[in-house]
Design an enzyme around this catalytic site. Structure first.
Site, PDB file in Angstrom:
ATOM      1  N   ASP A  91       0.790  -1.232   0.000  1.00  0.00           N
ATOM      2  CA  ASP A  91       0.000   0.000   0.000  1.00  0.00           C
ATOM      3  C   ASP A  91       0.823   1.284   0.000  1.00  0.00           C
ATOM      4  O   ASP A  91       0.392   2.286  -0.572  1.00  0.00           O
ATOM      5  CB  ASP A  91      -0.966   0.003   1.192  1.00  0.00           C
ATOM      6  CG  ASP A  91      -2.123  -0.975   0.984  1.00  0.00           C
ATOM      7  OD1 ASP A  91      -2.493  -1.205  -0.186  1.00  0.00           O
ATOM      8  OD2 ASP A  91      -2.653  -1.505   1.964  1.00  0.00           O
ATOM      9  N   ALA A  92       1.992   1.264   0.636  1.00  0.00           N
ATOM     10  CA  ALA A  92       2.808   2.484   0.644  1.00  0.00           C
ATOM     11  C   ALA A  92       3.489   2.680  -0.710  1.00  0.00           C
ATOM     12  O   ALA A  92       3.416   3.749  -1.302  1.00  0.00           O
ATOM     13  CB  ALA A  92       3.842   2.421   1.769  1.00  0.00           C
ATOM     14  N   GLY A 141       0.363   8.933   1.914  1.00  0.00           N
ATOM     15  CA  GLY A 141       0.052  10.361   2.026  1.00  0.00           C
ATOM     16  C   GLY A 141      -0.994  10.792   1.019  1.00  0.00           C
ATOM     17  O   GLY A 141      -1.932  11.520   1.336  1.00  0.00           O
ATOM     18  N   GLY A 191      -7.986   2.473  -0.832  1.00  0.00           N
ATOM     19  CA  GLY A 191      -9.065   1.639  -1.358  1.00  0.00           C
ATOM     20  C   GLY A 191     -10.069   1.312  -0.268  1.00  0.00           C
ATOM     21  O   GLY A 191     -10.640   2.200   0.360  1.00  0.00           O
ATOM     22  N   TYR A 194      -9.531  -0.107   2.649  1.00  0.00           N
ATOM     23  CA  TYR A 194      -9.065  -0.041   4.036  1.00  0.00           C
ATOM     24  C   TYR A 194      -8.687   1.357   4.470  1.00  0.00           C
ATOM     25  O   TYR A 194      -8.210   2.156   3.689  1.00  0.00           O
ATOM     26  CB  TYR A 194      -7.829  -0.920   4.216  1.00  0.00           C
ATOM     27  CG  TYR A 194      -8.157  -2.356   4.512  1.00  0.00           C
ATOM     28  CD1 TYR A 194      -8.944  -2.691   5.606  1.00  0.00           C
ATOM     29  CD2 TYR A 194      -7.684  -3.376   3.704  1.00  0.00           C
ATOM     30  CE1 TYR A 194      -9.250  -4.003   5.884  1.00  0.00           C
ATOM     31  CE2 TYR A 194      -7.988  -4.700   3.988  1.00  0.00           C
ATOM     32  CZ  TYR A 194      -8.770  -5.008   5.078  1.00  0.00           C
ATOM     33  OH  TYR A 194      -9.060  -6.299   5.349  1.00  0.00           O
ATOM     34  N   ASP A 195      -8.865   1.603   5.761  1.00  0.00           N
ATOM     35  CA  ASP A 195      -8.410   2.838   6.381  1.00  0.00           C
ATOM     36  C   ASP A 195      -7.381   2.479   7.448  1.00  0.00           C
ATOM     37  O   ASP A 195      -7.689   1.715   8.364  1.00  0.00           O
ATOM     38  CB  ASP A 195      -9.569   3.596   7.034  1.00  0.00           C
ATOM     39  CG  ASP A 195     -10.576   4.069   5.990  1.00  0.00           C
ATOM     40  OD1 ASP A 195     -11.175   3.208   5.329  1.00  0.00           O
ATOM     41  OD2 ASP A 195     -10.748   5.284   5.845  1.00  0.00           O
ATOM     42  N   HIS A 199      -1.873  -8.376   7.325  1.00  0.00           N
ATOM     43  CA  HIS A 199      -1.369  -7.025   7.034  1.00  0.00           C
ATOM     44  C   HIS A 199      -0.018  -6.896   7.735  1.00  0.00           C
ATOM     45  O   HIS A 199       0.038  -6.842   8.954  1.00  0.00           O
ATOM     46  CB  HIS A 199      -2.300  -5.958   7.595  1.00  0.00           C
ATOM     47  CG  HIS A 199      -3.643  -5.913   6.941  1.00  0.00           C
ATOM     48  ND1 HIS A 199      -4.023  -4.893   6.110  1.00  0.00           N
ATOM     49  CD2 HIS A 199      -4.687  -6.752   6.995  1.00  0.00           C
ATOM     50  CE1 HIS A 199      -5.253  -5.108   5.682  1.00  0.00           C
ATOM     51  NE2 HIS A 199      -5.684  -6.230   6.200  1.00  0.00           N
ATOM     52  N   ASP A 233      15.350   5.156  12.160  1.00  0.00           N
ATOM     53  CA  ASP A 233      16.773   5.494  12.248  1.00  0.00           C
ATOM     54  C   ASP A 233      16.991   6.145  13.612  1.00  0.00           C
ATOM     55  O   ASP A 233      16.794   7.348  13.773  1.00  0.00           O
ATOM     56  CB  ASP A 233      17.136   6.429  11.088  1.00  0.00           C
ATOM     57  CG  ASP A 233      18.618   6.757  11.061  1.00  0.00           C
ATOM     58  OD1 ASP A 233      19.335   6.436  12.041  1.00  0.00           O
ATOM     59  OD2 ASP A 233      19.063   7.345  10.059  1.00  0.00           O
TER      60      ASP A 233
HETATM   61 CU   LIG Z   1      -7.460  -7.031   5.997  1.00  0.00          CU
END
Ligand SMILES: [Cu+2]
Length: 386
Positions: A203-204, A210, A289, A291-292, A350, A357
């Site tokens: 997803d990222a 963002g 999509g 998911y939040d 997930h 760092d």
């Molecule tokens: Cu899920």
């Protein structure tokens, strides 16, 4: 990464494909009720080399805004993002009905009956003097003993950097972390079907946290006295645009204790010392999509940073020919439980990775993993028995 333009072009591509139009007509679905999406780009073999290729699948929005619950199962188009050509057409689910829209609208105003619980009285936390944090240049957060930089990022969503904590003895700022952010997601669905094997979202890196973070809803997403920060990103053609109110910053008091001690039972000291726990939270909610993801970076006055990710939204479900479990000949062969009529909740995970760092009192840090191992005491070694 897929740009917003890529996603919108890919989702329209199937409609100019004759096989696609024939298939949806055969299912009795009108193209005006279809919502098509590219779920995950991925990479699936050398014949995709040198191309920008996505799979596109579709849903029906008839009777519900929750189209995710109405998949057109087994219909998958492989689309070339550069030519917008359908490279491959796969149609394996003609016998699978589109699940019903009944009771799928999640919106508050669409609920037909009140939830069966005692109503809650209004509750609010007072901050009569306002919040205790202060921002410099719109990004450097000063709160209690903490100083850090907070910014919005197209891919990572929320980036915390140059984190320092003030030494309570001499007032000097001490380094804690150079930079921290969510580096990637991996959401593989445990289904090897022709129409599901590619559903292993990142997803990222594929969509961007963002760019998926829509404005937060004041008072419901974030409490009173929150400070809201915009994200400034680039459109695919290079123009800047503002993603308003995508991060909020607030002080949290949840009635917890940060530290306490009592005396009085064993000594003459009558001591009741308790200090309430107030923390600072930087929050973002990415709607990738269905998911939040709710990200909370929480700072405690004892020097601890807590990162919490909450998951909300809709499931990505699979259509099934079965209405109830009694009709399923071999339940073990299903990739997840039947959660409603003609709907399977495909089992998946997930995984979220973070780039952390750390610069604790400078850059020269090491990482230690501690595992306690049980050891038996030798006879005569100790009177301890347990
Ligand atoms: Cu899920």
């Amino acid at each position: 990464m897929l740009s917003v333009d890529d996603i919108s072009a890919a989702s329209k591509a199937p409609f100019s494909n004759a096989e696609f139009n024939k298939s949806i007509a055969a299912r009795g679905v009108s193209s005006s009720e279809l919502i098509c999406l590219p779920p995950s780009a991925g990479w699936f073999g050398p014949n995709e080399e040198g191309k920008r290729v996505v799979k596109v699948h579709c849903f029906s929005n008839q009777g519900t805004p929750n189209f995710y619950m109405r998949p057109i199962e087994g219909l998958v188009m492989t689309v070339d993002l550069d030519t917008l050509e359908v490279l491959k057409f796969s149609d394996t689910g003609r016998d699978i009905p589109i699940p019903k829209s009944t009771d799928t609208d999640y919106r508050y105003t669409a609920q037909k009956k009140e939830p069966q619980m005692e109503p809650l009285n209004p509750i609010s936390i007072e901050q009569p003097k306002g919040p205790s944090f202060r921002l410099e240049d719109g990004h450097i957060v000063n709160w209690a003993n903490w100083v850090f930089h907070l910014k919005a990022d197209h891919r990572a969503g929320l980036v915390i950097s140059r984190v320092m904590v003030r030494d309570s003895e001499n007032g000097e700022l001490r380094d804690v972390m150079y930079k921290g952010f969510a580096s990637e997601f991996f959401v593989p669905y445990m289904d090897l079907d022709e129409s599901w094997y590619f559903k292993s979202y990142m997803d990222a890196g594929e969509f961007g946290l963002g760019i998926s973070a829509l404005p937060l809803v004041p008072l419901n997403d974030c409490p009173r006295h929150s400070y809201y920060m915009d994200g400034i990103f680039a459109t695919p053609d290079g123009n800047p645009f503002v993603q308003p109110n995508m991060i909020c910053l607030f002080e949290r008091y949840a009635g917890d204790i940060s530290w306490r001690h009592s005396e009085g039972l064993l000594t003459d000291f009558q001591i009741r010392e308790a200090r309430s726990k107030i923390t600072l939270v930087a929050r973002m909610a990415a709607s990738v999509g269905n998911y939040d993801y709710i990200f909370d970076w929480e700072f405690q006055t004892d020097g601890l940073i807590n990162v919490k990710v909450g998951l909300s939204g809709m499931l990505m479900v699979k259509g099934s020919p079965h209405q109830s479990l009694h009709q399923v000949p071999n339940q073990d062969a299903m990739s997840g439980p039947l959660i409603s009529e003609n709907v399977i909740g495909v089992v998946h995970d997930h995984f979220i990775t973070f780039h952390l760092d750390m610069d604790i009192d400078g850059a020269n840090n090491s990482f230690l993993n501690v595992n306690l191992v049980k050891e038996r005491s030798l006879p005569g070694e100790s009177p301890r028995k347990s």
